[in-house]
Design an enzyme around this catalytic site. Sequence first.
Site, PDB file in Angstrom:
ATOM      1  N   CYS B  81       0.838  -1.200   0.000  1.00  0.00           N
ATOM      2  CA  CYS B  81       0.000   0.000   0.000  1.00  0.00           C
ATOM      3  C   CYS B  81       0.877   1.256   0.000  1.00  0.00           C
ATOM      4  O   CYS B  81       1.580   1.489  -0.981  1.00  0.00           O
ATOM      5  CB  CYS B  81      -0.997  -0.044   1.153  1.00  0.00           C
ATOM      6  SG  CYS B  81      -2.335   1.158   0.975  1.00  0.00           S
ATOM      7  N   HIS B 187      -3.814  -4.878  -0.164  1.00  0.00           N
ATOM      8  CA  HIS B 187      -3.420  -5.449   1.122  1.00  0.00           C
ATOM      9  C   HIS B 187      -3.499  -6.967   1.064  1.00  0.00           C
ATOM     10  O   HIS B 187      -4.576  -7.540   1.236  1.00  0.00           O
ATOM     11  CB  HIS B 187      -4.340  -4.926   2.229  1.00  0.00           C
ATOM     12  CG  HIS B 187      -4.101  -3.494   2.559  1.00  0.00           C
ATOM     13  ND1 HIS B 187      -3.149  -3.100   3.479  1.00  0.00           N
ATOM     14  CD2 HIS B 187      -4.652  -2.367   2.075  1.00  0.00           C
ATOM     15  CE1 HIS B 187      -3.146  -1.785   3.555  1.00  0.00           C
ATOM     16  NE2 HIS B 187      -4.047  -1.306   2.707  1.00  0.00           N
ATOM     17  N   GLU B 189      -2.652  -8.987   3.248  1.00  0.00           N
ATOM     18  CA  GLU B 189      -3.060  -9.510   4.557  1.00  0.00           C
ATOM     19  C   GLU B 189      -4.566  -9.398   4.779  1.00  0.00           C
ATOM     20  O   GLU B 189      -5.090  -9.880   5.778  1.00  0.00           O
ATOM     21  CB  GLU B 189      -2.290  -8.795   5.686  1.00  0.00           C
ATOM     22  CG  GLU B 189      -2.733  -7.373   5.986  1.00  0.00           C
ATOM     23  CD  GLU B 189      -2.189  -6.311   5.029  1.00  0.00           C
ATOM     24  OE1 GLU B 189      -1.672  -6.664   3.950  1.00  0.00           O
ATOM     25  OE2 GLU B 189      -2.296  -5.112   5.370  1.00  0.00           O
TER      26      GLU B 189
END
Lengths: 275, 206
Positions: B81, B187, B189
Site C-alpha cells: 500500500c 493489502h 493480509e
Amino acid sequence: MNKLKTRVIPILLIKDGVLVRSRSFEFYQVAGNPFLQVDRFNSWNVDELIYLDISRNGEFNVEDSSMVIGSTSSMKKHFEKPPQNIFEFISYLSKKCFMPLSFGGGLNNIDQIQKVLSSGADKFVVNTAAFESPNLISECPKKFGSQSVVVSIDCLKVGDDYEVMVEGGQKNTGLTPLEWSLEVQKRGAGEVLINSIDRDGIGSGYDAELFRPIVNSLEIPVIICGGAGRVEHFSKGFNEIKPHALAAANIFHFIEHSDKVIKKHLLANEVNVRF
Amino acid sequence: MKVAVIDYESGNLTSVCNALEFIHCEYTLTRDRKQLASATHLILPGVGSYKGTMEALAKFDLVSLLSDLVMDGGRYFLGICVGMQILSKKGDEFGETSGLGWIDGITNSLDVKPFGLSLPHVGWNEISGNLQNSKLLSGLKEDPVFYFVHSFSLRATEENSFTGYTHYGEQFVSMVEKDNIFGVQFHPEKSQQAGLQLLRTFTELK
C-alpha cells in the site's frame, strides 16, 4: 472502466455471547457458540465479515455465553483463557481473519471505537449513536480514516413511507432513510449499511423500493441487508438495486456451503463478484 | 531465509504479522539496524500517508539503510500500500515529499471524478497485465483479485520486470516488480487465500 467487485457480506449477530438469527428484529437462538465457529467463518469465500453485538444490556457478556454453552471440553481445548470482553473477542477474531472485519453493537464514544480498531477490526459500525451524538461520525474520519466508518441504518415501513428507527428498532427518528443516509454521508461516513426491519428474517427478497433510491443518490458505498432467504434473491437484488454489497445474516447459517453457492449463482448471472 | 517486518510505529502492523504467523513464516518485527541487515526479506506494511511514512522512516534513520540493503545489498523488499507508493521519487499527498526513489515515477491521487466514482478506491479488484511475468502471482491457484483501500497511486513509468494494472475509472499501476523490489498497492493480509499465497511466495523467493 470499473472492475471493482460487488461484495457478499455475512452479518454475524451475537446476543449475550451467543450467535443468533433474527426475524423482524426479534431474536432466536442458533445453537451457535461464536468462538468455536470463527475459523469456519474466516474460511468462507465471502468478501468481508460484519459482527454485530445486539445484546441489550450494553455489555458483551462472555460469562453468559459460557453459562449457556457450558464450559465444554471444546471451549477448554480452544482457549486457555476465553475472551473476557469485546476487545479481547475482536482481537481473537482478527488473528485469523484475513479479509476486512467490521464490528459494531452499542458503540457510542470515541475511546470505545479506538479500542475496537486497535483490537484488530478494520471498520466499526455505529447506529443509534450516530443519530444521538451528531458530532460522533464527523470526528472519526480525521482520526481513523473515513473508510473505517460504517453507519448502520434500520428502516421500517410506516404506511407508504419508510422511517429510520434507532435503539434496535424501538425508537422513531422522524427521518426518512434517504434523508439520514445523505446526512451521514455529509458528516463523513465511509459506507452505509441499510437494514430492512420489515424484511428481516422473512426471506422474501431485498426490498428494491427501500434500497434503490439510496443507492442511486449516495456517492459512498451502500451495503443492503434484510430479506435474502434464497440464493436467487442475491441476483434479483443486485439486478434491481445495483448495490455495492449484498449482506445477509440468517441464510449463511441455513444453507450448506452458502458462501460458494451464492457466489456461483451470482457469477452465473453475470454479476461481477470475486470467486 | 530471514524475514523482517519493518517497524516504523505505524498503526496496524499487526495484520501483516498475523498473516505471516498463519502461513507459518518466522519473522522479526524490528527497526534495529543489525536485525534489518541480517534479514534476507524485508516487508514494509503501509498505513497512513506518503508524507507520514517517509517522515517516520527518516525519524528512525532507516532511509539510507534500506537503500543500501535493497539497492546495493540485493535484499528482497515488499512494499504494501503506502509501502509501494513511497518507492517512487516523490509524492504529492499533503505537499511534495521525496520518496525512496527506487522505482521511476511519481505518486499522486487517482483521478476518478470524470467517471462518477469516489475516493478512496475500496474493495476487491483484479490485477491485469502480463501476469505470467509476475513472480509474486506465480503460486496463485485463484484469480488475482485483492482488497484495496487507497486514494493514491504510484505512476510507474519505466519498464519493470512486471507491472500489474487495475481498473477503477482510470487504469492505474497496482503492482510493480523490479528485480528484488516488489510493490503491491492492495493489502495481501486482507485478501484471503490469494493474499496469503502472495505473502508465502514472497517469503520463499531465492
